[in-house]
Design an enzyme around this catalytic site. Structure first.
Site, PDB file in Angstrom:
ATOM      1  CG  HIS A 139     -86.485  20.661  45.667  1.00 43.38           C
ATOM      2  ND1 HIS A 139     -87.331  19.589  45.742  1.00 43.38           N
ATOM      3  CD2 HIS A 139     -85.650  20.416  44.627  1.00 43.38           C
ATOM      4  CE1 HIS A 139     -87.008  18.711  44.787  1.00 43.38           C
ATOM      5  NE2 HIS A 139     -85.993  19.192  44.111  1.00 43.38           N
ATOM      6  CG  HIS A 172     -83.595  12.213  47.468  1.00 48.01           C
ATOM      7  ND1 HIS A 172     -84.925  12.427  47.727  1.00 48.01           N
ATOM      8  CD2 HIS A 172     -83.405  12.612  46.166  1.00 48.01           C
ATOM      9  CE1 HIS A 172     -85.501  12.932  46.651  1.00 48.01           C
ATOM     10  NE2 HIS A 172     -84.607  13.048  45.690  1.00 48.01           N
ATOM     11  CG  HIS A 196     -83.212  12.519  41.259  1.00 46.03           C
ATOM     12  ND1 HIS A 196     -83.826  12.467  42.480  1.00 46.03           N
ATOM     13  CD2 HIS A 196     -83.195  11.228  40.799  1.00 46.03           C
ATOM     14  CE1 HIS A 196     -84.176  11.212  42.750  1.00 46.03           C
ATOM     15  NE2 HIS A 196     -83.789  10.444  41.755  1.00 46.03           N
ATOM     16  CG  HIS A 246     -79.826  14.166  44.229  1.00 48.06           C
ATOM     17  ND1 HIS A 246     -79.942  15.502  44.535  1.00 48.06           N
ATOM     18  CD2 HIS A 246     -81.062  13.782  43.805  1.00 48.06           C
ATOM     19  CE1 HIS A 246     -81.191  15.896  44.327  1.00 48.06           C
ATOM     20  NE2 HIS A 246     -81.895  14.873  43.876  1.00 48.06           N
ATOM     21  CG  ASP A 273     -84.809  18.088  40.026  1.00 47.99           C
ATOM     22  OD1 ASP A 273     -84.240  16.976  40.043  1.00 47.99           O
ATOM     23  OD2 ASP A 273     -85.537  18.477  40.957  1.00 47.99           O
ATOM     24  CG  HIS A 274     -80.964  18.420  42.203  1.00 44.61           C
ATOM     25  ND1 HIS A 274     -80.888  19.237  43.305  1.00 44.61           N
ATOM     26  CD2 HIS A 274     -82.248  17.988  42.154  1.00 44.61           C
ATOM     27  CE1 HIS A 274     -82.072  19.276  43.914  1.00 44.61           C
ATOM     28  NE2 HIS A 274     -82.910  18.526  43.228  1.00 44.61           N
ATOM     29  CG  ASP A 306     -84.048  17.046  46.101  1.00 44.19           C
ATOM     30  OD1 ASP A 306     -83.540  18.169  46.119  1.00 44.19           O
ATOM     31  OD2 ASP A 306     -84.647  16.626  45.109  1.00 44.19           O
TER      32      ASP A 306
END
Lengths: 301, 301
Positions: A268, A140, A62, A60, A64-65, A210
């Site tokens: 995570h 998510h 976000h 996805h 941090d990914h 997530d």
């Protein structure tokens, strides 16, 4: 299957905490799963030959990914890459990457093949003779997919001694590996199982990050050899899961138990916790075969 | 002025090599200059209070100078930042950042103020009572600016003993610091210089990366206290400078000499060189007061 955890922490990269990224080695492939900022440095530290990566799966959008993706793409250019690079991820990822390449006048020397996703039901993304990859739709705050990597059932293994004793000509060995019965030099029909061993059971790996607790994924990941499931919080912070659409360690373990997986890996982790063993304890009350991810840890699946 | 080198290497981040980023502390400001991938981790390692950064200056849109910006912006959100953040950089930077924030549904809680640049002549970007910041148009493969940070001339320093001996009332001390002559309690005009010391000479710092050899910048940076100038190559690879629009150590030193700067700092070294002392030797033949940048090195200017 060999799984290298490049980063397993949530939110922001820190001195000793990398955001999410994993490398899965299976049947000659190096699949990169998520690519937080700093992933290219983590790949170097892991000493993997990361030029061999041909498929990158982003769960996805976000940061941090995926914030490390554009840097990795640029580095591949600087390293003189020529091989195609396939990128699977949510709709929009192509625009993000190509905008930056355009404005920096730094087009890649190799083909970037984007496979943008927007389906809410599972799709097969990749298949060759030995491996299949599917999406696992998750729940998510933004459109998110997990990924399921499945080995195909391999060939049966020849028992050479038995085959020779059964007077089978070598030209039939290929057929034997394919599971067929064959006729020997005396004209007798030899049952396949008399001269072969069964193949290794195919392995499978499910990556789920997530996501809020989503029991509906259990049938799709039933019996997988290893499940990575996010566990951002402990049960004591269950209320935070509702707002942020994350899971607790107990919820991850519940998924693992209900899906009958062989092994659960948690990751995570929120940076609010100093003692990650609390995640392990909480999960093991529900599902014993649980491990914690850690940056640079390698799991043989 | 305190200059912290967060990263000073060209091209790709590596285990022990950060791409370009610097932090300049001057008159209460923390100015961030460029922001390659991993800058937020380098800021943490430097233990600076990076939440105090309110102005970020991006030289150009090559990845090794700005891929860490989106991550830093996101981290500020997660840390609960409320203060405005000013971002100065080439036209297009706003679209890159806002597209990613939009697709991740992660708008900042604070105001992001973009100051997009496209002028080919120097502009004043910032000014307060004590500091001014100007662009230094450079010559690179994409639109690029260096930045010039100048302290303003400060107040004169009071000589309290002399002022009291001259029978000057304390209510005039402010005027003395402003450089004015004043009348004492006996009605005599006291020349300012009799009771004050001159102010500290204002300091200045010029950041010039990335650029081909551009002697035209010398008048603008004449006499600066410190000049950071890129030196991607040594003279033996001068031919590479033409194609890539970078400079050699000798060229950087020539700029420093011709501009009469006090101190030269070299950086943006190509990873092809194992021995960076060769840069120092080459530059010192032209300009003695040369230092090499190094990740996490701190210069007091």
């Amino acid at each position: 299957m060999i799984l290298t955890i490049l980063g397993c922490h949530s939110a922001t990269p820190k001195t000793f905490h990398n955001p999410t990224s994993q490398l899965l080695e299976v049947k000659g492939h190096l699949f990169l799963i998520d690519c937080g900022e700093g992933t290219q440095v983590a790949l170097r530290k892991s000493k993997v030959k990361f030029a061999r990566i041909k498929h990158i799966f982003i769960s996805h959008l976000h940061g941090d990914h995926f914030y490390g993706l554009i840097g990795l793409i640029s580095t591949f250019t600087l390293l003189g890459r020529e091989a195609d690079l396939n990128i699977y991820g949510p709709k929009g990822i192509k625009e993000i990457i190509t905008l930056q390449l355009k404005l920096s006048k730094s087009w890649t020397n190799y083909s970037l093949l984007f496979h943008e996703l927007d389906s809410k039901i599972s799709e097969k993304l990749f298949e060759d003779e030995k491996v299949e990859v599917f999406t696992i739709p998750l729940d998510h705050r933004v459109y998110t997919n997990g990924y399921l990597f499945k080995e195909k059932t391999g060939e049966r293994k020849l028992n050479p001694k038995a085959a020779i004793e059964a007077n089978i000509d070598k030209s039939y060995f290929r057929k034997l590996k394919m599971g067929e019965d064959v006729v020997n030099e005396k004209g007798q029909l030899i049952p396949n199982q008399q001269v072969t061993f069964p193949p290794e059971p195919p392995k499978s790996y499910a990556f789920c990050s997530d996501t809020a607790f989503k029991p509906e994924i259990s049938p799709q990941i039933e019996g997988v050899t290893a499940l990575y499931h996010e566990a951002t919080f402990l049960e004591e912070h269950l209320h935070l899961c509702e707002k942020t659409k994350h899971s607790t360690a107990k919820q991850a373990a519940t998924i693992a138990r209900d899906a009958g997986v062989e092994q659960l890996i948690l990751g995570h982790f929120s940076t609010r916790y100093d003692d990650l063993n609390l995640f392990l304890e909480e999960a093991k009350e529900v599902f014993e075969e649980t491990s914690l991810a850690a940056d640079y840890k390698v799991f043989e699946i």
